[in-house]
Design an enzyme around this catalytic site. Structure first.
Site, PDB file in Angstrom:
ATOM      1  N   LYS A  42       0.842  -1.205   0.000  1.00 40.25           N
ATOM      2  CA  LYS A  42       0.000   0.000   0.000  1.00 40.25           C
ATOM      3  C   LYS A  42       0.879   1.257   0.000  1.00 40.25           C
ATOM      4  O   LYS A  42       2.094   1.174   0.268  1.00 40.25           O
ATOM      5  CB  LYS A  42      -0.893  -0.020   1.238  1.00 40.25           C
ATOM      6  CG  LYS A  42      -0.127   0.011   2.545  1.00 40.25           C
ATOM      7  CD  LYS A  42      -0.981  -0.446   3.711  1.00 40.25           C
ATOM      8  CE  LYS A  42      -0.163  -0.418   4.987  1.00 40.25           C
ATOM      9  NZ  LYS A  42      -0.786  -1.213   6.046  1.00 40.25           N
ATOM     10  N   TYR A 252      14.878  30.997   5.322  1.00 46.83           N
ATOM     11  CA  TYR A 252      13.681  31.641   5.869  1.00 46.83           C
ATOM     12  C   TYR A 252      13.842  31.909   7.353  1.00 46.83           C
ATOM     13  O   TYR A 252      14.388  31.082   8.087  1.00 46.83           O
ATOM     14  CB  TYR A 252      12.459  30.738   5.653  1.00 46.83           C
ATOM     15  CG  TYR A 252      11.964  30.733   4.224  1.00 46.83           C
ATOM     16  CD1 TYR A 252      11.707  31.927   3.544  1.00 46.83           C
ATOM     17  CD2 TYR A 252      11.751  29.538   3.563  1.00 46.83           C
ATOM     18  CE1 TYR A 252      11.242  31.921   2.238  1.00 46.83           C
ATOM     19  CE2 TYR A 252      11.276  29.519   2.256  1.00 46.83           C
ATOM     20  CZ  TYR A 252      11.027  30.711   1.599  1.00 46.83           C
ATOM     21  OH  TYR A 252      10.564  30.699   0.318  1.00 46.83           O
TER      22      TYR A 252
HETATM   23  C1  LIG Z   1       0.072  -1.966   6.755  1.00 50.70           C
HETATM   24  C2  LIG Z   1      -0.379  -3.281   7.240  1.00 50.70           C
HETATM   25  C3  LIG Z   1       0.526  -4.328   7.424  1.00 50.70           C
HETATM   26  C4  LIG Z   1       2.033  -4.129   7.331  1.00 50.70           C
HETATM   27  O1  LIG Z   1       2.476  -3.576   8.551  1.00 50.70           O
HETATM   28  P1  LIG Z   1       4.038  -3.266   8.846  1.00 50.70           P
HETATM   29  O2  LIG Z   1       4.035  -2.818  10.258  1.00 50.70           O
HETATM   30  O3  LIG Z   1       4.430  -2.197   7.897  1.00 50.70           O
HETATM   31  O4  LIG Z   1       4.773  -4.517   8.626  1.00 50.70           O
HETATM   32  C5  LIG Z   1       0.023  -5.576   7.720  1.00 50.70           C
HETATM   33  N1  LIG Z   1      -1.300  -5.763   7.892  1.00 50.70           N
HETATM   34  C6  LIG Z   1      -2.208  -4.775   7.772  1.00 50.70           C
HETATM   35  C7  LIG Z   1      -3.641  -5.066   7.989  1.00 50.70           C
HETATM   36  C8  LIG Z   1      -1.779  -3.500   7.467  1.00 50.70           C
HETATM   37  O5  LIG Z   1      -2.665  -2.509   7.393  1.00 50.70           O
END
Ligand SMILES: *Cc1c(COP(=O)(O)O)cnc(C)c1O
Length: 350
Positions: A42, A252
């Site tokens: 994702k 800045y």
């Molecule tokens: C994002 C996510 C993961 C991965 O988690 P990490 O801590 O990045 O390994 C796994 N399961 C779900 C449901 C997630 O939303």
């Protein structure tokens, strides 16, 4: 007809070590004893880019890919079979269901309402999230015997750990809760562990683990730190150098004033690239082993560094920007998740 203009090289460089990414997946897969590792891809592979990362994970052997939104599906199924893609936010309306069926990506059903919607749309096989304590997404443990759930054809039955990066009693409680639900809900595969959960040991691995952060170089538990390799290297070019007189200020709000004459360099790295203000003053860029302190504030697209330690550097030379997310000292006030997901499009080169 004119030829399309040739884009000149960027003054920013994000290098992804594909070998390290593949090795990290393989290490996490080997730790997922009795099961297999999937991959959370994702947020454009946490900022590193689906097109760069998903083919590497696929070729390493990964067969299950998690995204959050339906808008993320198309980029992933350009590289892997659609049925291997799971959408964590599930289905909120008929349009989501239609898109799922048209693409072949599968929703993770998160509530009785989502279950009803999916069934009403003749959804077919899906995944199911059960909430065992994080209180984010998922059906309640008490809903496991609901007829809406019994009507589903569940491939992956999953839950998500809230405190896997800590030695919290919550981990064992969530493990027990998922086991109880697993005996009530028919399913093909059972899944609990994210990256940190893999570090909790084989009890947490079940059939499928879902690492994200650790694939990309994060080590959220000590058990993982020797096994995970850094994946990203970020570099930025010097755009211009100048010599300040004593009393001249930089950037800045004139937050730095030169105490004496000094040579400085203006570097092409700023907020829009994911180098946030919290990483400015007090931190440094590097050239070889030499530390080049950041002077004043990060100013939109640029930072200014002290070149006293590297007086020979001129415009066009590349500096290393610390981005090793397994090194807590580099994290300042950002979590490793933030350090990756803020990486901007311009830096990613997309
Ligand atoms: C994002 C996510 C993961 C991965 O988690 P990490 O801590 O990045 O390994 C796994 N399961 C779900 C449901 C997630 O939303």
């Amino acid at each position: 007809m004119t030829d399309s203009p040739v884009l000149p090289p960027s003054s920013l460089r994000l290098t992804i070590d594909r070998g390290a990414l593949a090795a990290n997946w393989q290490a996490l897969n080997a730790l997922s004893v009795g099961g297999r590792a999937g991959a959370a891809v994702k947020a454009d592979c946490y900022g590193l880019g689906v097109d760069a990362c998903v083919p590497v994970l696929r070729d390493a052997g990964c067969e299950t890919f998690f995204v959050a939104h339906w808008s993320e599906v198309a980029a992933v199924i350009a590289h892997v079979p659609p049925a291997q893609v799971a959408v964590l936010h599930g289905v909120l309306n008929d349009a989501d269901c239609a898109y799922a069926k048209a693409t072949g990506a599968m929703p993770v059903i998160n509530s009785l309402d989502q279950a009803m919607l999916w069934t009403a749309n003749d959804g077919g096989r899906c995944h199911l999230m059960v909430d065992t304590g994080i209180n984010r997404l998922g059906i309640a443990v008490g809903d496991a015997n609901d007829p809406q759930i019994a009507a589903l054809d569940v491939d992956i039955l999953m839950s998500h750990l809230a405190c896997a990066d800590e030695d919290s009693p919550m981990n064992a409680r969530q493990l027990a809760a998922l086991r109880a639900v697993a005996s009530a809900v028919p399913h093909q595969r059972l899944s609990l562990a994210n990256s940190a959960g893999i570090g909790l040991g084989s009890d947490y691995a079940f059939d499928l683990t879902r690492p994200g952060l650790a694939l990309y170089g994060g080590a959220p538990r000590a058990e993982l730190s020797g096994l995970i390799r850094p994946v990203t290297q970020v570099e930025a070019a010097i755009l211009q150098t100048r010599t300040l007189s004593a009393g001249d200020s930089v950037g800045y709000n004139a937050a730095f004033t030169a105490p004496s004459p000094m040579r400085v360099g203006t570097v092409s790295m700023g907020y829009a690239d994911g180098f946030l203000r919290s990483r400015g003053s007090g931190n440094a860029l590097h050239h070889g082993g030499r530390r080049l302190p950041i002077l004043g504030k990060v100013s939109m697209d640029m930072v200014v560094v002290d070149l006293t330690a590297a007086p020979e550097l001129a415009a066009g030379e590349w500096l290393q920007v610390p981005w090793n997310i397994a090194d807590a000292a580099q994290q300042n006030s950002l979590s490793p998740y933030e350090m990756l997901t803020v990486i901007g499009r311009r830096l990613r080169g997309g």
